[in-house]
Write a protein that holds these residues in place. Structure first.
Motif, PDB file in Angstrom:
ATOM      1  N   ALA A 136      42.923  44.191  40.357  1.00 50.93           N
ATOM      2  CA  ALA A 136      42.145  42.613  39.840  1.00 50.93           C
ATOM      3  C   ALA A 136      43.478  41.774  39.286  1.00 50.93           C
ATOM      4  O   ALA A 136      43.798  41.036  39.919  1.00 50.93           O
ATOM      5  CB  ALA A 136      40.641  41.980  39.784  1.00 50.93           C
ATOM      6  N   ARG A 140      45.829  39.229  41.285  1.00 49.11           N
ATOM      7  CA  ARG A 140      46.681  38.237  40.865  1.00 49.11           C
ATOM      8  C   ARG A 140      47.883  38.093  40.289  1.00 49.11           C
ATOM      9  O   ARG A 140      48.556  36.968  41.034  1.00 49.11           O
ATOM     10  CB  ARG A 140      45.367  37.259  39.615  1.00 49.11           C
ATOM     11  N   SER A 144      49.941  35.289  42.455  1.00 47.53           N
ATOM     12  CA  SER A 144      50.091  33.851  41.495  1.00 47.53           C
ATOM     13  C   SER A 144      51.896  33.870  41.084  1.00 47.53           C
ATOM     14  O   SER A 144      52.585  33.107  40.852  1.00 47.53           O
ATOM     15  CB  SER A 144      49.440  33.748  40.086  1.00 47.53           C
ATOM     16  N   ARG A 292      49.670  28.257  35.461  1.00 47.00           N
ATOM     17  CA  ARG A 292      48.566  29.669  35.613  1.00 47.00           C
ATOM     18  C   ARG A 292      48.460  30.371  34.558  1.00 47.00           C
ATOM     19  O   ARG A 292      48.850  30.830  33.581  1.00 47.00           O
ATOM     20  CB  ARG A 292      49.782  30.469  36.747  1.00 47.00           C
ATOM     21  N   ILE A 294      45.703  33.521  33.701  1.00 47.89           N
ATOM     22  CA  ILE A 294      45.672  34.619  34.159  1.00 47.89           C
ATOM     23  C   ILE A 294      44.851  36.062  33.375  1.00 47.89           C
ATOM     24  O   ILE A 294      44.959  35.748  31.766  1.00 47.89           O
ATOM     25  CB  ILE A 294      46.585  36.008  35.242  1.00 47.89           C
ATOM     26  N   PHE A 295      43.295  36.090  33.073  1.00 44.56           N
ATOM     27  CA  PHE A 295      42.308  36.592  32.444  1.00 44.56           C
ATOM     28  C   PHE A 295      42.224  38.062  32.303  1.00 44.56           C
ATOM     29  O   PHE A 295      42.626  39.217  33.592  1.00 44.56           O
ATOM     30  CB  PHE A 295      40.779  36.315  32.714  1.00 44.56           C
ATOM     31  N   ASN A 392      33.724  24.689  29.664  1.00 44.45           N
ATOM     32  CA  ASN A 392      33.991  25.095  30.401  1.00 44.45           C
ATOM     33  C   ASN A 392      34.152  23.619  31.743  1.00 44.45           C
ATOM     34  O   ASN A 392      34.530  24.121  32.713  1.00 44.45           O
ATOM     35  CB  ASN A 392      33.821  26.135  31.810  1.00 44.45           C
ATOM     36  N   TYR A 397      37.956  28.258  32.596  1.00 43.41           N
ATOM     37  CA  TYR A 397      37.010  29.322  32.051  1.00 43.41           C
ATOM     38  C   TYR A 397      36.705  30.138  33.604  1.00 43.41           C
ATOM     39  O   TYR A 397      36.169  30.892  32.912  1.00 43.41           O
ATOM     40  CB  TYR A 397      37.155  29.348  31.031  1.00 43.41           C
ATOM     41  N   ASP A 398      36.401  29.423  34.662  1.00 41.93           N
ATOM     42  CA  ASP A 398      35.998  30.031  35.544  1.00 41.93           C
ATOM     43  C   ASP A 398      36.006  32.158  35.773  1.00 41.93           C
ATOM     44  O   ASP A 398      35.181  32.400  35.803  1.00 41.93           O
ATOM     45  CB  ASP A 398      36.305  30.032  36.937  1.00 41.93           C
ATOM     46  N   GLU A 399      37.107  31.955  35.382  1.00 39.29           N
ATOM     47  CA  GLU A 399      37.466  33.628  35.530  1.00 39.29           C
ATOM     48  C   GLU A 399      37.431  34.622  34.541  1.00 39.29           C
ATOM     49  O   GLU A 399      36.362  35.545  34.616  1.00 39.29           O
ATOM     50  CB  GLU A 399      39.467  33.738  35.610  1.00 39.29           C
ATOM     51  N   ASN A 402      33.288  34.571  35.094  1.00 36.82           N
ATOM     52  CA  ASN A 402      33.277  35.207  36.142  1.00 36.82           C
ATOM     53  C   ASN A 402      33.278  36.854  35.726  1.00 36.82           C
ATOM     54  O   ASN A 402      32.239  37.721  35.981  1.00 36.82           O
ATOM     55  CB  ASN A 402      33.911  35.336  37.231  1.00 36.82           C
ATOM     56  N   TYR A 403      33.797  37.090  34.599  1.00 39.09           N
ATOM     57  CA  TYR A 403      34.346  38.661  34.089  1.00 39.09           C
ATOM     58  C   TYR A 403      32.862  38.714  33.844  1.00 39.09           C
ATOM     59  O   TYR A 403      32.425  39.764  32.919  1.00 39.09           O
ATOM     60  CB  TYR A 403      35.478  38.693  32.902  1.00 39.09           C
TER      61      TYR A 403
END
Length: 410
Positions: A136, A140, A144, A292, A294-295, A392, A397-399, A402-403
């Protein structure tokens, strides 16, 4: 005999450059002469972990063993005819057991870092193919950052450029720096890693000048991935720095270099990593800067098995099952798993010293290490849950949310 001051200086130098084996071995020799055999043994183990066939390290380990047995620190003779250990035979024994090291027979993972390259800017020969698992995150990065840069004609057609930076965040010890190196390798670019000590200076104005030099160096070596580790320490929220005008100036200087009107950052791809993105100044995350995010979460099963292989690849091991270790380390960070491997190796080494003969690291050692070590990322996720729950509102911090939902951490 070396003074305590010399040993302290050497110890500090080894901590700054842990890959410098010869420097570490010199420290071991002085520690043995001083009588600090236990500390010397720890450094000797670290040296052998990097180079298991190093003759000088093996000789020093023999001296440590003799010192522990007699309670004194022996001199360093060229040959010890009455030594209790026959290290030539021991090396042959080790070479015999390295063959069936891993029971599943899969290929080893190589990190590709050149030990002899001490330049601050260097080519990276690590790519995303060397990063096990984490599909994942790779996707990303591809969407990106890497995809647009690899297709300049597409960017020209849409009249866009590769301005801006990418911020990787997540719990500590999960491979953010390694991913940055892999990005540089994918782009065929130089890699320039910058830490806090490279920027923050004692005297007023020196930190800003250091930051300007760093960006100038990256521009001269373009294409270059300029990587800032622990960027929250350099780019803290200015609202929280009311009593620290020096740090406020550093944040302003970083903002100016990222979005400069006097220089071009073409060919400079700025990446940063942080464990605490909520402490980064919001201005650093506006368009044209770190726009951008990325988590990077905990390593998945495939990645955990690869980390076991990487950390045990140069050590004498016997019938280690990386897949089994991976299944039992869910929730562990990469650093936690490396600690398990180091602890298992130390247990095997201690058993060898007691028995007077070398034996490999076995699954029983790994089992014992796993009983001692617990995952370290729990406090980070406690904070992360609060951020997702109460801070949030804009979806930043939506990613992460979701995690946490997938992992049932909420």
């Amino acid at each position: 005999m070396a003074s305590d001051a010399v040993i302290r200086e050497l110890t500090a130098a080894v901590q700054r450059s842990p890959e410098a084996v010869e420097l570490r071995l010199h420290l071991v020799d002085l520690l043995i002469q001083q009588g600090s055999v236990t500390e010397a043994l720890t450094h000797c183990s670290a040296a052998l972990a990097q180079d298991a066939s190093n003759a000088a390290a093996l000789n020093l380990l023999q001296r440590c063993t003799a010192a522990l047995a007699t309670g004194s620190a022996p001199e360093a003779p060229a040959v010890r005819p009455n030594a209790e250990f026959n290290w030539s035979a021991a090396e042959e024994e080790v070479s015999d057991i390295i063959g069936p090291a891993f029971v599943d027979g899969a290929a080893e993972t190589v990190d590709g870092e050149g030990a002899a390259d001490f330049d601050v800017v260097r080519r990276s020969d690590v790519t995303l193919a060397d990063v096990a698992g984490m599909e994942a995150v790779k996707q990303r990065l591809e969407v990106s950052l890497l995809g647009p840069i690899r297709n300049p004609e597409l960017m020209r057609a849409y009249k866009v450029n590769a301005r801006g930076g990418l911020l990787m965040y997540g719990p500590p010890g999960c491979g953010k720096t390694y991913l940055a190196r892999a990005v540089a390798g994918e782009l065929g670019a130089n890699f320039y890693a910058v830490g806090i000590a490279d920027v923050l200076q004692h005297w007023l104005g020196d930190s800003e000048r250091a930051l300007a030099r760093i960006f100038d160096t990256a521009r001269r070596n373009a294409p270059c991935v300029l990587f800032f580790d622990e960027v929250d320490a350099l780019g803290q929220r200015r609202a929280a720095l009311s009593n620290s005008s020096g740090l406020r100036v550093v944040v302003n200087a970083l903002l100016a270099e990222l979005d400069t009107a006097t220089s071009s950052n073409d060919g400079v791809y700025v990446l940063a990593a942080t464990n605490m993105p909520w402490d980064v100044d919001p201005a650093l995350r506006r368009p044209g800067r770190f726009d951008r995010m990325i988590f990077v979460g905990l390593p998945d099963t495939e990645a955990r098995a690869a980390i076991v292989r990487m950390n045990l690849r140069d050590r004498p091991v016997e019938r280690i099952d990386p897949a089994s270790v991976a299944k039992r380390t869910d929730g562990f960070s990469g650093a936690d798993i490396a600690h398990v491997c180091d602890t298992a190796t130390q247990l095997a080494m201690a058993a060898s010293l007691r028995a007077g003969e070398v034996r490999p690291v076995r699954m029983s050692d790994v089992d014992a290490a796993l009983l001692q070590i617990r995952p370290s990322a729990g406090p980070w996720f406690d904070t992360a849950r609060n951020v997702v729950e109460f801070a949030n509102g804009d979806g930043t911090y939506d990613e992460l949310a979701n995690y946490l939902r997938r992992k049932k951490m909420r």
